[in-house]
Design a protein around this motif. Sequence first.
Motif, PDB file in Angstrom:
ATOM      1  N   ALA A  52      27.072 -17.851  -3.983  1.00 10.77           N
ATOM      2  CA  ALA A  52      27.253 -19.409  -3.869  1.00 10.77           C
ATOM      3  C   ALA A  52      25.684 -20.302  -4.544  1.00 10.77           C
ATOM      4  O   ALA A  52      25.876 -20.722  -5.847  1.00 10.77           O
ATOM      5  CB  ALA A  52      26.889 -19.791  -2.503  1.00 10.77           C
ATOM      6  N   LEU A  73      23.619 -24.537  -7.139  1.00  7.75           N
ATOM      7  CA  LEU A  73      25.006 -23.718  -7.101  1.00  7.75           C
ATOM      8  C   LEU A  73      24.474 -22.856  -8.500  1.00  7.75           C
ATOM      9  O   LEU A  73      24.142 -23.139  -9.625  1.00  7.75           O
ATOM     10  CB  LEU A  73      26.081 -24.318  -7.530  1.00  7.75           C
ATOM     11  N   LEU A 153      30.206 -21.121   2.355  1.00  2.23           N
ATOM     12  CA  LEU A 153      30.207 -22.662   1.715  1.00  2.23           C
ATOM     13  C   LEU A 153      30.928 -23.310   2.753  1.00  2.23           C
ATOM     14  O   LEU A 153      32.008 -23.044   3.373  1.00  2.23           O
ATOM     15  CB  LEU A 153      30.963 -22.632   0.328  1.00  2.23           C
ATOM     16  N   ASP A 155      31.982 -27.986   3.288  1.00  2.00           N
ATOM     17  CA  ASP A 155      31.620 -29.101   2.971  1.00  2.00           C
ATOM     18  C   ASP A 155      30.400 -29.909   3.540  1.00  2.00           C
ATOM     19  O   ASP A 155      30.235 -30.038   4.553  1.00  2.00           O
ATOM     20  CB  ASP A 155      32.775 -30.350   3.282  1.00  2.00           C
ATOM     21  N   ASN A 187      28.620 -32.223  -2.576  1.00  8.04           N
ATOM     22  CA  ASN A 187      29.559 -31.824  -1.183  1.00  8.04           C
ATOM     23  C   ASN A 187      29.675 -30.357  -1.175  1.00  8.04           C
ATOM     24  O   ASN A 187      30.552 -30.005  -0.532  1.00  8.04           O
ATOM     25  CB  ASN A 187      30.853 -32.535  -1.263  1.00  8.04           C
ATOM     26  N   VAL A 188      28.563 -29.342  -1.465  1.00 11.39           N
ATOM     27  CA  VAL A 188      28.636 -28.394  -1.248  1.00 11.39           C
ATOM     28  C   VAL A 188      27.444 -27.929  -0.537  1.00 11.39           C
ATOM     29  O   VAL A 188      26.333 -28.127  -0.633  1.00 11.39           O
ATOM     30  CB  VAL A 188      28.529 -27.559  -2.574  1.00 11.39           C
ATOM     31  N   TYR A 189      27.642 -27.180   0.576  1.00 12.24           N
ATOM     32  CA  TYR A 189      26.712 -26.770   1.766  1.00 12.24           C
ATOM     33  C   TYR A 189      26.922 -25.187   1.879  1.00 12.24           C
ATOM     34  O   TYR A 189      27.824 -24.629   1.864  1.00 12.24           O
ATOM     35  CB  TYR A 189      26.823 -27.327   2.896  1.00 12.24           C
ATOM     36  N   GLU A 190      25.622 -24.638   1.649  1.00 12.04           N
ATOM     37  CA  GLU A 190      25.768 -22.990   1.699  1.00 12.04           C
ATOM     38  C   GLU A 190      25.014 -22.629   3.028  1.00 12.04           C
ATOM     39  O   GLU A 190      23.994 -23.199   3.525  1.00 12.04           O
ATOM     40  CB  GLU A 190      24.823 -22.677   0.492  1.00 12.04           C
TER      41      GLU A 190
END
Length: 392
Positions: A52, A73, A153, A155, A187-190
């Motif tokens: 990720a 990312l 991952l 949102d 809009n990507v949360y790890e």
Amino acid sequence: MSTTDTNTSPKLRVAVIGAGPAGLGAAIEFAKLPFVDVRVYEQARQLREVGAGISIQQNTWRTPTRYLHARALRSVLQKALLKGVDQSRLRLSSRLVEVTQLPSAAFYLRFEDGHTDEVDLLVGADGVRSVVRQFIYPDHRLKYIGTTAYRALADARDILSIPGIPDSVTFWHGPADRLYTCNLNNNVYEIAARVPQTADTAPVSWGQDASVEEFSWRYKDFSPMLQSVLSNIKEVKKFALFSGPRLSRVISHGSIALIGDASHPLSGAFGAGAGFALEDVYVLTRAVKWAYDHGLPISDGLELFDRVRAPHYAAMYEILDGYAKSDVSVKETDSFDEAVSIIVANKWDDDHGWLYSYNVEEVWQKTQEAEDARRGGAEQSATHAEGVNSRL
């Protein structure tokens, strides 16, 4: 050595095995050297992101401004590196299966699909399960470290709407478990967790699909905010983590060099593998150029590369030894507060902060200058001795 026509000088034939950050970085830097003919071999059928997020520490930025730690990312870094690579120099679906050193000192390479190559310099950038490293150190063995990483991952909009959730890199700690969360933007949360498992239950392959339930139960007593984060996860993959003993040297056979995870099989222990890989690339390509500019064999340049990087990784292993002692202390206490205090004192102090502020350019420059001075002094001594002998 190869040549494309009779009017050009033979070029140093370089094969880079692996097209991760180390391999792509090496392709970019070697392509800047006019005396090098570089090819990159990658066993995957296509280059795609693995995992990720990826950390870019301040030591990785190659700009006048020393930026602080950033998380992005993995695909963002990969795409940026790919833009700088001549695609005609990159061969996919090429799994290395045989390395043989010829009487000429060149290396014969055979790939699973039948393709072969002959090169003067072999660079192993093929990760923790390196085939090139196995050729150099046939007795070197990797071992499952008892931990599997879960990388998930979600949102970012869903996560950031949770009341009180910090919009920053956050570590959630307990005596036996920890979890890492970070907004990667777009809009990507790890969410990344490391979970202890036995060798029997650990996945063997890299990047298997997983479910949230496989690891979320370990955090049932953590903050309600974290419970909300876990309930919003959209995708999870798991990665069994392996490591191996420290390598005494990261070069061999006069013209083989290991870079990236191939040179320090540590399964991402410090969250800066990409940075370490690019530092390797920086030193290796400059060491090769140094040898060329001085009219010296490539082995002399690789000795300088090893002189810079092998001690660096030795120091990293010493840090891990300290972590292992800390883990023993945590297991010996029944107190939650004491366990957390031990973790903070031993793993969150600044004893290893030098890894992230390490100035590879400065270290290389000092090493090169010291070697030039040594060689200059040796030449002067030899000249003086010749003069004395002639007078006698």
